[in-house]
Design an enzyme around this catalytic site. Structure first.
Site, PDB file in Angstrom:
ATOM      1  N   LYS A   1       0.843  -1.204   0.000  1.00 12.60           N
ATOM      2  CA  LYS A   1       0.000   0.000   0.000  1.00 12.60           C
ATOM      3  C   LYS A   1       0.881   1.257   0.000  1.00 12.60           C
ATOM      4  CE  LYS A   1      -0.097  -0.387   4.992  1.00 12.60           C
ATOM      5  NZ  LYS A   1      -0.788  -0.969   6.132  1.00 12.60           N
TER       6      LYS A   1
ATOM      7  N   TYR B   1      15.704  30.197   6.814  1.00  8.25           N
ATOM      8  CA  TYR B   1      14.453  30.860   7.211  1.00  8.25           C
ATOM      9  C   TYR B   1      14.347  30.984   8.725  1.00  8.25           C
ATOM     10  CZ  TYR B   1      12.466  30.522   2.519  1.00  8.25           C
ATOM     11  OH  TYR B   1      12.214  30.662   1.186  1.00  8.25           O
TER      12      TYR B   1
HETATM   13  C1  LIG Z   1       0.118  -1.988   6.655  1.00 12.57           C
HETATM   14  C2  LIG Z   1      -0.415  -3.253   7.179  1.00 12.57           C
HETATM   15  C3  LIG Z   1       0.438  -4.354   7.397  1.00 12.57           C
HETATM   16  C4  LIG Z   1       1.940  -4.286   7.239  1.00 12.57           C
HETATM   17  O1  LIG Z   1       2.495  -3.744   8.401  1.00 12.57           O
HETATM   18  P1  LIG Z   1       4.081  -3.629   8.591  1.00 12.57           P
HETATM   19  O2  LIG Z   1       4.235  -3.115   9.967  1.00 12.57           O
HETATM   20  O3  LIG Z   1       4.554  -2.624   7.578  1.00 12.57           O
HETATM   21  O4  LIG Z   1       4.637  -4.968   8.356  1.00 12.57           O
HETATM   22  C5  LIG Z   1      -0.146  -5.542   7.772  1.00 12.57           C
HETATM   23  N1  LIG Z   1      -1.483  -5.653   7.963  1.00 12.57           N
HETATM   24  C6  LIG Z   1      -2.319  -4.608   7.785  1.00 12.57           C
HETATM   25  C7  LIG Z   1      -3.782  -4.794   8.009  1.00 12.57           C
HETATM   26  C8  LIG Z   1      -1.823  -3.379   7.407  1.00 12.57           C
HETATM   27  O5  LIG Z   1      -2.654  -2.348   7.255  1.00 12.57           O
END
Ligand SMILES: *Cc1c(COP(=O)(O)O)cnc(C)c1O
Length: 345
Positions: A22, A242
């Site tokens: 994702k 800045y």
């Molecule tokens: C993002 C996500 C993961 C992966 O988590 P990591 O900590 O990056 O391994 C697993 N399960 C769900 C439901 C997630 O949303």
């Protein structure tokens, strides 16, 4: 990335692996990472839009949409694209029941075992499973999932309680299950079940606050680099950037690197945030601008325009930078913007 994938197999032997990609593969590029994931048993994304991109790129394997979908007409797309969906709340359950017959969609039922974000109350598991199994639009086998709130803290009592609660209800049932994210893959073997969901460790980053990818035997995939584009010889009392927030405590050399918050380098990184200049540690001075940062060249007398700066990655773990900047590695890598040129090695 492939070597990190192999590590997951070592941690969770015999488990099927869901590669979580994702948020543009945690900033690495949704489509760019696919060649490294040909052995994944499934890919997981958060949204239908991300899943559409994967199918448009001709990915034919299983894709799990972690948030499921919310509109009844999205279910037609889910079926047309052969996606698996998570069902985590009542409206989604109603929508799939209203489909009333084929098309048949593979469903992962999400149970809230104590994180209290997504998922049905654990006590409702059997009744909802009953409803789903009678639903003609659900393609068996149904699978069960839950998510852990604090798996990144080894020996955390809340995590053990979540695992116990989920196991007590789901173990007696003959369904495949998934509980583990990266932290649980590495630290909670009792959570592995049939499927594990690996995100951050795929990218070579440790899920634990007190560790780094290399310390955990993982190889960082992303290295964020730029060049030195200016050098200033400043006098004691001169200010930098800045807000004139940094005041030189003595005469000193200050360098300017061509990267800023417009590239995803965090604005809130303060004086002292580490940066590597030609392999040697230095740090940010004053405020981060949109396109530039100032860095301390004290002790880097040979520095010259064009020298490479590593903001994180090779030789400077993103975990270290995140800690110094008051954020988490996930936040840094997901924040890289479109302007940054990707070079695939
Ligand atoms: C993002 C996500 C993961 C992966 O988590 P990591 O900590 O990056 O391994 C697993 N399960 C769900 C439901 C997630 O949303």
């Amino acid at each position: 990335m492939q070597r990190n994938f192999e590590k997951i197999k070592n941690y969770a032997p015999g488990c099927k692996i869901i590669a979580v990609i994702k948020a543009d593969a945690y900033g690495h590029g949704l489509i760019r990472v696919l060649p490294a994931l040909t052995h994944a048993d499934a890919l997981a994304v958060a949204t239908l839009g991300e899943a559409r991109e994967l199918r448009a790129a001709a990915w034919n394997g299983r894709i799990l949409v972690l948030e499921g979908c919310y509109q009844a007409n999205d279910l037609a797309d889910v079926h047309a694209l052969s996606l698996d969906i998570v069902i985590h709340q009542k409206e989604q359950l109603l929508a799939i029941k209203e489909l009333a017959g084929p098309p048949r969609i593979p469903v992962w039922l999400k149970i809230d075992s104590g994180m209290h974000r997504l998922g049905f109350p654990i006590a409702d598991t059997e009744s909802i499973l009953g409803e789903l199994s009678r639903c003609q639009s659900v393609l068996p086998p149904i699978r069960l999932m839950t998510h852990l709130a604090s798996a990144d803290e080894r020996n955390n009592a809340h995590t053990q309680a979540q695992i116990d609660a989920f196991s007590a209800v789901t173990e007696p049932l003959a369904y495949e299950r998934t509980v583990a994210n990266s932290a649980a893959i590495m630290a909670w073997p009792q959570s592995h079940c049939q499927w594990v969901r690996a995100g951050i460790m795929l990218y070579g980053i440790s899920p634990f606050v007190d560790s780094t990818g290399p310390m955990d035997g993982l190889e960082p995939v992303m290295s964020l680099e730029t060049q030195l584009i200016a050098i200033q010889q400043l006098k004691k009392g001169d200010t930098v950037g800045y807000g004139a927030s940094y005041v030189c405590p003595q005469d000193m050399l200050v360098g300017v690197g061509a990267i800023g918050y417009g590239d995803g380098y965090p604005w809130y990184a303060q004086t002292g945030t580490p940066v590597l200049l030609k392999g040697k540690l230095t740090h940010v001075l004053g405020r981060v601008s949109m396109d530039m940062i100032s860095i301390d060249l004290t002790g880097h007398d040979a520095a010259k325009i064009g020298d490479t700066l590593v903001l994180w990655g090779k030789g400077l773990p993103v975990e270290t930078v995140a800690k110094s900047a008051g954020t988490i590695p996930y936040g840094l890598i997901c924040g890289i913007t479109r302007r940054v040129e990707f070079v695939v090695e």
